[in-house]
Write a protein that holds these residues in place. Structure first.
Motif, PDB file in Angstrom:
ATOM      1  N   UNK A  12     -48.056  30.696 -37.979  1.00 47.09           N
ATOM      2  CA  UNK A  12     -47.861  31.879 -38.819  1.00 47.09           C
ATOM      3  C   UNK A  12     -48.096  33.157 -38.033  1.00 47.09           C
ATOM      4  N   UNK A  13     -49.052  33.118 -37.117  1.00 47.66           N
ATOM      5  CA  UNK A  13     -49.298  34.296 -36.281  1.00 47.66           C
ATOM      6  C   UNK A  13     -48.058  34.624 -35.444  1.00 47.66           C
ATOM      7  N   UNK A  14     -47.443  33.592 -34.879  1.00 50.46           N
ATOM      8  CA  UNK A  14     -46.259  33.813 -34.045  1.00 50.46           C
ATOM      9  C   UNK A  14     -45.052  34.236 -34.874  1.00 50.46           C
ATOM     10  N   UNK A  15     -44.927  33.690 -36.084  1.00 54.09           N
ATOM     11  CA  UNK A  15     -43.791  34.034 -36.936  1.00 54.09           C
ATOM     12  C   UNK A  15     -43.881  35.484 -37.404  1.00 54.09           C
ATOM     13  N   UNK A  16     -45.067  35.884 -37.841  1.00 54.87           N
ATOM     14  CA  UNK A  16     -45.222  37.244 -38.365  1.00 54.87           C
ATOM     15  C   UNK A  16     -45.413  38.286 -37.267  1.00 54.87           C
ATOM     16  N   UNK A  17     -45.625  37.838 -36.032  1.00 52.18           N
ATOM     17  CA  UNK A  17     -45.761  38.754 -34.899  1.00 52.18           C
ATOM     18  C   UNK A  17     -44.873  38.267 -33.750  1.00 52.18           C
ATOM     19  N   UNK A  18     -43.579  38.170 -34.042  1.00 48.74           N
ATOM     20  CA  UNK A  18     -42.651  37.579 -33.089  1.00 48.74           C
ATOM     21  C   UNK A  18     -41.820  38.563 -32.280  1.00 48.74           C
ATOM     22  N   UNK A  19     -42.123  39.850 -32.397  1.00 52.27           N
ATOM     23  CA  UNK A  19     -41.344  40.846 -31.644  1.00 52.27           C
ATOM     24  C   UNK A  19     -42.058  41.139 -30.326  1.00 52.27           C
ATOM     25  N   UNK A  20     -41.646  40.462 -29.277  1.00 54.63           N
ATOM     26  CA  UNK A  20     -42.340  40.579 -27.994  1.00 54.63           C
ATOM     27  C   UNK A  20     -41.639  41.521 -27.025  1.00 54.63           C
ATOM     28  N   UNK A  21     -40.751  42.341 -27.557  1.00 55.24           N
ATOM     29  CA  UNK A  21     -40.096  43.352 -26.727  1.00 55.24           C
ATOM     30  C   UNK A  21     -40.834  44.692 -26.773  1.00 55.24           C
ATOM     31  N   UNK A  22     -41.956  44.727 -27.478  1.00 48.70           N
ATOM     32  CA  UNK A  22     -42.658  46.005 -27.653  1.00 48.70           C
ATOM     33  C   UNK A  22     -43.199  46.613 -26.357  1.00 48.70           C
ATOM     34  N   UNK A  23     -43.522  45.832 -25.300  1.00 44.60           N
ATOM     35  CA  UNK A  23     -43.940  46.499 -24.061  1.00 44.60           C
ATOM     36  C   UNK A  23     -42.836  47.353 -23.445  1.00 44.60           C
ATOM     37  N   UNK A  24     -41.585  47.021 -23.784  1.00 45.13           N
ATOM     38  CA  UNK A  24     -40.449  47.793 -23.267  1.00 45.13           C
ATOM     39  C   UNK A  24     -40.147  48.975 -24.182  1.00 45.13           C
ATOM     40  N   UNK A  25     -40.080  48.723 -25.497  1.00 41.89           N
ATOM     41  CA  UNK A  25     -39.748  49.789 -26.444  1.00 41.89           C
ATOM     42  C   UNK A  25     -40.920  50.735 -26.682  1.00 41.89           C
ATOM     43  N   UNK A  26     -42.151  50.237 -26.512  1.00 39.22           N
ATOM     44  CA  UNK A  26     -43.377  51.013 -26.734  1.00 39.22           C
ATOM     45  C   UNK A  26     -43.474  51.564 -28.164  1.00 39.22           C
ATOM     46  N   UNK A  27     -42.885  50.837 -29.091  1.00 40.12           N
ATOM     47  CA  UNK A  27     -42.931  51.237 -30.489  1.00 40.12           C
ATOM     48  C   UNK A  27     -43.000  50.013 -31.373  1.00 40.12           C
ATOM     49  N   UNK A  28     -42.890  50.226 -32.687  1.00 37.97           N
ATOM     50  CA  UNK A  28     -42.964  49.112 -33.619  1.00 37.97           C
ATOM     51  C   UNK A  28     -41.561  48.626 -33.972  1.00 37.97           C
ATOM     52  N   UNK A  29     -41.488  47.365 -34.317  1.00 36.56           N
ATOM     53  CA  UNK A  29     -40.221  46.755 -34.709  1.00 36.56           C
ATOM     54  C   UNK A  29     -39.787  47.288 -36.070  1.00 36.56           C
ATOM     55  N   UNK A  30     -38.526  47.694 -36.187  1.00 38.33           N
ATOM     56  CA  UNK A  30     -38.001  48.220 -37.452  1.00 38.33           C
ATOM     57  C   UNK A  30     -36.667  47.565 -37.811  1.00 38.33           C
TER      58      UNK A  30
END
Length: 298
Positions: A12-30
């Motif tokens: 569940x942790x991986x499913x609800x926090x699955x956006x691992x591109x944030x080090x590149x975008x430096x923002x939140x998934x939308x």
């Protein structure tokens, strides 16, 4: 079963926090997945979050109702309330024990070797007060000049938000550090307090201050998936008392609002008096009960 539960928590942790591109975008998934309701406490502003937090969404709903009504918009947010209601009526606080990232975080902290203490049981009522006042009443009635309220719990209290969103965003966006003030320091203190407390006591935030847990607890008597006590098998040995991470005495209160259905009591019971069921149907066959064995092992 605890091994299975840990894997489910990790999933569940991986499913609800699955956006691992944030080090590149430096923002939140939308993206489009952000309209999905996370079952557990998982901050919307976490850079890796792919879903929204039901508690934050409920506050947003309460904060915007008056403004919507003043503008002639009949908007009551059936999706938010419906999603939380479906989850609560199906599994109740089982979410806390199986699907909440912040619950998992507290469990891992509690494994650190240290003296262990219980949580004073009357403190459990604090979370119901937080649910009523900071999640519902204040966002609904304490509005600004435009008629819009604030997300009081998220803004002033939520340690999960500080851990999952506040600290990571400060690392990803150093420019935000210039705007830090007493509000952030206050939330950092609250997070630190619960981190330390979690080392010495089991799930203190869940037991005393989580409004989402309080909401799910309201469904404890009507939820479909629950633990059932077989009073004919129960010998009142109290083995279930010592292992419960929430301080529940299951043999005394099987429908306790604090129960997170982690199955620790079921594993500890030597007489198969506790079983998991869905809609009244047990999920496993119980071995025949032998009274003479019960007397022998008491």
């Amino acid at each position: 079963m605890d091994f299975v539960r840990k894997w489910v928590q990790a999933l569940f942790f991986l499913i609800t926090n699955g956006y691992w591109n944030f080090p590149v975008t430096r923002g939140i998934y939308q993206g489009p997945l952000k309209v999905i309701c996370s079952p557990g406490l998982n901050c919307y502003s976490c850079p890796a979050a792919t879903s929204y937090c039901p508690l934050g969404a409920l506050q947003q709903l309460m904060a915007g109702i008056r403004l919507a009504l003043e503008n002639g918009q009949i908007y009551v947010g059936f999706y938010v309330i419906g999603a939380m209601g479906v989850i609560g009526s199906f599994v109740g606080r089982m979410v806390c024990g199986w699907a909440c990232p912040f619950g998992l975080f507290q469990e891992l902290l509690h494994k650190i070797p240290s003296p262990k203490f219980d949580v004073w049981r009357p403190l459990r009522f604090i979370k119901y007060a937080l649910l009523l006042f900071m999640v519902i009443l204040l966002p609904l009635f304490a509005v600004d000049a435009f008629g819009f309220g604030q997300t009081w719990f998220c803004k002033y209290v939520c340690p999960a938000g500080t851990l999952e969103a506040g600290l990571p965003l400060l690392i990803l966006q150093p420019g935000l550090r210039e705007s830090l003030g007493l509000l952030f320091l206050n939330k950092l203190f609250i997070l630190s307090f619960f981190i330390v407390w979690s080392v010495f006591a089991s799930r203190p935030f869940c037991r005393t201050a989580c409004p989402l847990g309080a909401f799910y607890a309201l469904f404890s008597k009507i939820k479909l998936v629950k633990l059932r006590l077989n009073t004919e098998r129960c010998t009142q040995c109290e083995a279930c008392h010592a292992v419960c991470p929430m301080g529940v005495h299951f043999n005394e209160s099987p429908d306790d609002m604090e129960c997170i259905s982690c199955l620790a009591c079921s594993k500890a019971c030597n007489f198969n008096a506790i079983s998991l069921e869905i809609g009244g149907v047990p999920l496993s066959n119980q071995a025949p009960f032998r009274p003479e064995k019960a007397q022998l092992e008491q």
